[in-house]
Write a protein that holds these residues in place. Structure first.
Motif, PDB file in Angstrom:
ATOM      1  N   UNK B 223      19.631  35.291  40.006  1.00 28.47           N
ATOM      2  CA  UNK B 223      21.009  35.738  39.793  1.00 28.47           C
ATOM      3  C   UNK B 223      21.049  36.429  38.435  1.00 28.47           C
ATOM      4  N   UNK B 224      21.615  37.614  38.415  1.00 31.07           N
ATOM      5  CA  UNK B 224      21.772  38.319  37.141  1.00 31.07           C
ATOM      6  C   UNK B 224      23.169  38.028  36.617  1.00 31.07           C
ATOM      7  N   UNK B 225      23.211  37.428  35.444  1.00 32.70           N
ATOM      8  CA  UNK B 225      24.503  37.114  34.827  1.00 32.70           C
ATOM      9  C   UNK B 225      24.736  38.107  33.694  1.00 32.70           C
ATOM     10  N   UNK B 226      25.722  38.975  33.876  1.00 30.49           N
ATOM     11  CA  UNK B 226      25.989  40.019  32.885  1.00 30.49           C
ATOM     12  C   UNK B 226      27.151  39.579  32.010  1.00 30.49           C
ATOM     13  N   UNK B 227      26.943  39.636  30.708  1.00 31.87           N
ATOM     14  CA  UNK B 227      28.022  39.317  29.768  1.00 31.87           C
ATOM     15  C   UNK B 227      28.569  40.646  29.254  1.00 31.87           C
ATOM     16  N   UNK B 228      29.843  40.869  29.457  1.00 28.15           N
ATOM     17  CA  UNK B 228      30.457  42.173  29.168  1.00 28.15           C
ATOM     18  C   UNK B 228      31.716  41.921  28.342  1.00 28.15           C
ATOM     19  N   UNK B 229      32.199  42.983  27.699  1.00 24.49           N
ATOM     20  CA  UNK B 229      33.460  42.801  26.987  1.00 24.49           C
ATOM     21  C   UNK B 229      34.662  43.314  27.777  1.00 24.49           C
ATOM     22  N   UNK B 230      34.422  43.767  29.010  1.00 21.51           N
ATOM     23  CA  UNK B 230      35.535  44.149  29.886  1.00 21.51           C
ATOM     24  C   UNK B 230      35.030  44.127  31.331  1.00 21.51           C
ATOM     25  N   UNK B 231      35.969  44.165  32.273  1.00 19.82           N
ATOM     26  CA  UNK B 231      35.563  44.229  33.673  1.00 19.82           C
ATOM     27  C   UNK B 231      35.001  45.623  33.953  1.00 19.82           C
ATOM     28  N   UNK B 232      33.772  45.715  34.412  1.00 24.90           N
ATOM     29  CA  UNK B 232      33.153  47.031  34.611  1.00 24.90           C
ATOM     30  C   UNK B 232      33.574  47.652  35.947  1.00 24.90           C
ATOM     31  N   UNK B 233      34.764  48.240  35.965  1.00 20.15           N
ATOM     32  CA  UNK B 233      35.339  48.703  37.232  1.00 20.15           C
ATOM     33  C   UNK B 233      34.487  49.790  37.888  1.00 20.15           C
ATOM     34  N   UNK B 234      33.730  50.530  37.085  1.00 19.83           N
ATOM     35  CA  UNK B 234      32.904  51.586  37.666  1.00 19.83           C
ATOM     36  C   UNK B 234      31.539  51.063  38.124  1.00 19.83           C
ATOM     37  N   UNK B 235      31.185  49.862  37.700  1.00 22.55           N
ATOM     38  CA  UNK B 235      29.917  49.282  38.152  1.00 22.55           C
ATOM     39  C   UNK B 235      30.047  48.690  39.554  1.00 22.55           C
ATOM     40  N   UNK B 236      31.198  48.117  39.843  1.00 21.17           N
ATOM     41  CA  UNK B 236      31.367  47.406  41.110  1.00 21.17           C
ATOM     42  C   UNK B 236      31.003  48.276  42.330  1.00 21.17           C
ATOM     43  N   UNK B 237      31.493  49.510  42.411  1.00 16.56           N
ATOM     44  CA  UNK B 237      31.122  50.312  43.592  1.00 16.56           C
ATOM     45  C   UNK B 237      29.621  50.545  43.695  1.00 16.56           C
ATOM     46  N   UNK B 238      28.948  50.669  42.540  1.00 15.38           N
ATOM     47  CA  UNK B 238      27.499  50.859  42.576  1.00 15.38           C
ATOM     48  C   UNK B 238      26.812  49.610  43.129  1.00 15.38           C
ATOM     49  N   UNK B 239      27.321  48.448  42.744  1.00 11.62           N
ATOM     50  CA  UNK B 239      26.751  47.195  43.264  1.00 11.62           C
ATOM     51  C   UNK B 239      26.989  47.095  44.770  1.00 11.62           C
ATOM     52  N   UNK B 240      28.207  47.469  45.167  1.00 10.52           N
ATOM     53  CA  UNK B 240      28.530  47.430  46.602  1.00 10.52           C
ATOM     54  C   UNK B 240      27.590  48.345  47.380  1.00 10.52           C
TER      55      UNK B 240
END
Lengths: 435, 267
Positions: B223-240
């Motif tokens: 499991x990759x646990x990413x620690x971010x300072x905001x919700x990465x709204x543009x990353x989610x579609x790439x993950x999908x």
């Protein structure tokens, strides 16, 4: 929480904000080209149909289109909410561009009935934007400083549009009480302070730290900005319409909000971990610098120390051309490369070498645009204040060159989105990256 | 000079969480080194002797144990070693490397010109051979890079030449380490079921690039646990699009955690 199953609801399309931003860039170039062409009119009174056409090319064509386009990218980022309807936003774009072209054209030929129809299209587009943004904010987890200012800006945009429609009707069948020019000034300030100012202040608090690599600003400055705008803008508008003393008090409140914003920007610049500023950030900071003379002139007008159409036009040039335009241009130099990168290269990231944003941009073009637009705006403010058509023309030529450099810079970035350019670039990045 | 942490050159004004754990980890790593390792450098001997630490009979002790045995605070021992100019700072894995083993990347001019150096650094890391060490020269300590490259199995060691001049050595600390270090390198730990990637403080879109690059090497079941300072709204579609499942929560104000799981293998 974004659920593990199914697609995320927040899939933003890069092409949506891009079309707004490309149209906005086109309007900037047209406006910049219009300055030397209309030098004679600009050296005179600002209420000339062609000057008003030029002003709306800047305020609606450039600033409003750019802010709306940027909103469609930034709403998901700064508010962490998906856009409610991309389809509505696409229809809104068509309505807005058609309406703006119609409005500018009819202002230019001083044909008021046609103007009203075009303004109606703009009003429909504004309504679509406000509805889309408001519904996107439903269920917002936290009402942050940025969220409050976005709401204030949407309210300001709605009121500005309604005010503009009323002004248009008043040209055909006069019904508004009071003198014409104070009403016109109230419309202008509602747009500047009610729509553009809160949007820029709200977004800056969230976006500048991301790019300056600085901590997000906090503290008393937020309250000063929120209350300064919430109390100051209605007071300025009401004061212009009815009671001048109220305008002075409102102007002081707005100036306090501006000062708090500038203090935040300065604090972020000092606390940044990014050693060198790129041209996008220099644009933004130069824009913030123009806020100082613009605010001082605004205070001077509100206090009754300054008056006259020439200084009034210089004030508008500093506020719209200096602060708003340079700030928006700077943000576009960050946003457009990201959108193009996201559309073309994000699907390949992690699978093959992809360029960085810096590799998409063109620093020489950005530097030229920065120097020419900055110098052009400052020169134009001085030229219109002096009322010298020759100076206006010279400043206009510099501005036009700056607009062309800016457009060329953006065009080079957008060119990456064409299939053959993307293929060529992808083939060259391993070498470029290892340089 | 510091050893692989964000403790020096870090701007305390940013108030980020995660720096203290990083410092603690770095201190733990230093304290876990043995007296024998440290005393391989002759400059360490005087410091050890001055504090009453026997580098011969106590050679097997860790620095923490040796300090305790001598009745000295660990911090005093580490400071003495720092002042001696060795301080257990340069890991043994980096000792005796010749120039051919070093891949040097100087990004100071890039940063001065406002150019983004991330691609150059990643290209150098990708291009480095199994026995090679990447030496990054930068005008500040690139703390966010530690996590990004740490997830690629690279340890780091930093040297501060001046306030605006740092060298950071990225090297493999496991069995695949450089040949001179092979004799002393500890075996690599078993891959954890959760790997953490801290992308806070990176300019967009570097967090997305770092995450997508890490996904490429994510093992089944990890499991990759990413620690971010905001919700990465543009990353989610790439993950999908890549079939990764993900969930997001906010463990602390201003800190967002995204847990990403690889797609289940096709039956």
């Amino acid at each position: 929480m974004i659920g593990p199953a199914g697609r995320s609801p927040a899939a933003p399309s890069a092409s949506l904000p891009l079309r707004f931003l490309v149209a906005a860039g086109t309007a900037l170039v047209l406006a910049a080209l219009g300055v030397p062409w209309l030098a004679g009119e600009l050296a005179g009174h600002y209420y000339h149909p062609r000057v008003v056409a030029l002003t709306h090319t800047v305020t609606l064509g450039w600033i409003t289109l750019a802010i709306m386009g940027a909103s469609y990218q930034l709403i998901p980022i700064v508010l962490e909410r998906p856009l409610w309807s991309e389809r509505l936003a696409r229809w809104q774009f068509l309505l807005l561009v058609t309406g703006i072209v119609g409005m500018v054209g009819h202002f230019f030929i001083a044909q008021w009935s046609g103007l009203l129809w075009s303004a109606g299209l703009v009003a429909l587009a504004v309504a679509a934007h406000v509805i889309n943004a408001a519904l996107s904010m439903r269920g917002l987890r936290a009402w942050t400083f940025t969220a409050w200012l976005v709401v204030a800006a949407l309210a300001g945009l709605t009121l500005t549009t309604l005010f503009g429609i009323l002004l248009g009707i008043d040209r055909l069948a006069p019904f508004l009480p009071g003198a014409f020019f104070p009403t016109l000034h109230a419309h202008f300030h509602l747009a500047l302070l009610g729509w553009v100012l809160p949007m820029v202040l709200g977004v800056a608090a969230r976006v500048y730290p991301m790019f300056l690599l600085a901590p997000e600003p906090r503290g008393r400055g937020a309250r000063v900005q929120l209350w300064g705008i919430a109390l100051g803008v209605p007071a300025v508008v009401a004061g212009l319409l009815a009671a001048p003393w109220l305008a002075a008090a409102g102007a002081l409140a707005v100036a306090a909000a501006v000062a708090a914003h500038l203090a935040w920007v300065l604090g972020m610049v000092r606390a940044r971990r990014r050693p060198a500023l790129d041209w996008g950030l220099r644009f933004v900071l130069a824009g913030a610098g123009f806020l100082v003379p613009a605010t001082l002139l605004g205070l001077g007008f509100a206090a009754g120390l300054l008056s006259g159409p020439r200084l009034g036009l210089a004030y508008a040039v500093l506020a719209l051309g200096g602060w708003a335009s340079l700030t928006i241009a700077g943000m576009m130099l960050k946003i457009v490369p990201f959108l193009v990168w996201y559309q073309v290269y994000a699907p390949r990231a992690g699978r093959e070498p992809v360029p960085t944003l810096a590799q998409l941009s063109w620093p020489a073009g950005e530097a030229a645009a920065f120097a020419l637009l900055g110098a052009g705006v400052a020169g134009l403010a001085l030229a219109v204040a002096a009322g010298e058509a020759g100076w206006v023309r010279a400043a206009g030529v510099v501005l036009a060159a700056g607009g062309a450099a800016f457009a060329a810079t953006l065009a080079r970035v957008v060119h990456h989105a064409t299939p053959c350019a993307a293929r060529r670039a992808a083939a060259s990045f391993p070498q470029a990256a290892a340089r | 000079m510091s050893h692989g942490c964000g403790c020096e050159g870090h701007d305390p004004r940013d108030g980020r969480e995660g720096v203290r754990p990083r410092i603690a980890r770095a201190l733990e790593a230093r304290a876990a080194r043995t007296v024998a390792e440290v005393s391989a450098d002759p400059r360490a001997l005087a410091a050890l002797q001055r504090l009453g630490i026997n580098h011969c009979c106590g050679a097997h002790l860790t620095l923490a144990e040796a300090a305790a045995a001598a009745g000295r605070p660990l911090a005093e021992l580490l400071r003495a070693l720092d002042e001696a100019g060795v301080a257990g700072t340069r890991p043994v894995a980096l000792a005796g490397l010749d120039e051919a083993a070093l891949v040097r990347v100087d990004v100071r001019e890039d940063l001065r010109q406002g150019r983004e150096p991330f691609a150059r650094i990643m290209a150098a890391v990708r291009g480095a051979g199994p026995g090679q060490v990447v030496v990054l020269r930068a005008p500040f300590e690139p703390v966010p890079l530690y996590d990004v490259l740490g997830r690629r199995g690279l340890a780091h060691w930093s040297e501060r030449h001046a306030d605006d001049d740092w060298s950071v050595w990225f090297y493999r600390a496991g069995p695949a380490a450089a040949a001179p270090a092979a004799a002393v390198a500890a075996p690599a730990p078993a891959p954890p079921s959760t790997v953490t990637l801290d992308v806070r403080g990176l300019e967009p879109p570097l967090p997305m690039v770092a995450v997508l690059e890490r996904l490429d090497t994510l093992a089944a079941g990890e499991v990759l646990e990413v620690i971010h300072d905001r919700r990465p709204m543009f990353l989610y579609p790439q993950l999908d699009d890549r079939g990764f499942a993900h969930e997001t929560d906010e463990p602390a104000p201003g800190t967002v955690r995204i847990r990403i799981r690889p797609p289940a293998p096709a039956p």
